[in-house]
Motif scaffolding. Sequence first.
Motif, short mmCIF file in Angstrom:
data_model
loop_
_atom_site.label_atom_id
_atom_site.label_comp_id
_atom_site.label_asym_id
_atom_site.label_seq_id
_atom_site.Cartn_x
_atom_site.Cartn_y
_atom_site.Cartn_z
N SER A 19 -40.71 21.68 14.40
CA SER A 19 -41.26 23.00 14.14
C SER A 19 -41.65 23.63 15.47
O SER A 19 -42.21 22.97 16.34
N GLY A 20 -41.31 24.90 15.65
CA GLY A 20 -41.65 25.60 16.87
C GLY A 20 -40.66 25.41 18.01
O GLY A 20 -40.87 25.94 19.10
N SER A 21 -39.58 24.69 17.77
CA SER A 21 -38.63 24.43 18.85
C SER A 21 -37.65 25.58 19.07
O SER A 21 -36.94 25.59 20.07
N GLY A 22 -37.60 26.52 18.14
CA GLY A 22 -36.70 27.66 18.30
C GLY A 22 -35.42 27.57 17.49
O GLY A 22 -34.44 28.25 17.80
N LYS A 23 -35.42 26.73 16.45
CA LYS A 23 -34.22 26.55 15.64
C LYS A 23 -33.70 27.87 15.08
O LYS A 23 -32.51 28.19 15.22
N ARG A 96 -43.42 18.82 24.15
CA ARG A 96 -44.42 18.93 23.09
C ARG A 96 -45.46 20.03 23.36
O ARG A 96 -45.80 20.77 22.44
N PRO A 97 -45.97 20.22 24.57
CA PRO A 97 -46.93 21.31 24.79
C PRO A 97 -46.35 22.69 24.47
O PRO A 97 -47.03 23.54 23.90
N LEU A 98 -45.10 22.92 24.83
CA LEU A 98 -44.46 24.20 24.53
C LEU A 98 -44.32 24.40 23.02
O LEU A 98 -44.63 25.47 22.49
N VAL A 99 -43.89 23.38 22.33
CA VAL A 99 -43.73 23.46 20.87
C VAL A 99 -45.08 23.70 20.20
O VAL A 99 -45.18 24.51 19.27
N LEU A 100 -46.12 23.04 20.68
CA LEU A 100 -47.45 23.22 20.10
C LEU A 100 -47.92 24.67 20.24
O LEU A 100 -48.43 25.26 19.29
N VAL A 101 -47.71 25.27 21.38
CA VAL A 101 -48.08 26.67 21.60
C VAL A 101 -47.31 27.56 20.62
O VAL A 101 -47.88 28.46 20.00
#
Length: 110
Positions: A19-23, A96-101
Amino acid sequence: MTERRTTATARRILVAGSSGSGKTTLAARIATLNGVPHVEIGALHWRAGWTPSATFEADVAGLVAGGAWITELQYRRVLPVLASRAELLIWLDLPRPLVLVRVVRLAAER
């Protein structure tokens, strides 16, 4: 021997990642560049009020029966039908930090 596919030659594409990775963003961009329909799988799954669709599995089966599509790899229960028809899998593995944001931002927008 299996033929190698790229985003330029594949007509049935799955984009996977956390989730949040830009799929969804990447899938939409590839669809635009290649003229392939993008179907957001979350839109097939969720109805008004965040109610799961009673026809989700049938809707996914209808999607993958088509000759060209791109969607996100989500929802374990439809993984076999998606994987059986996909020609290309793109896996996003972001820090992981980027995805969390991104996840926090998405949650705040909703």
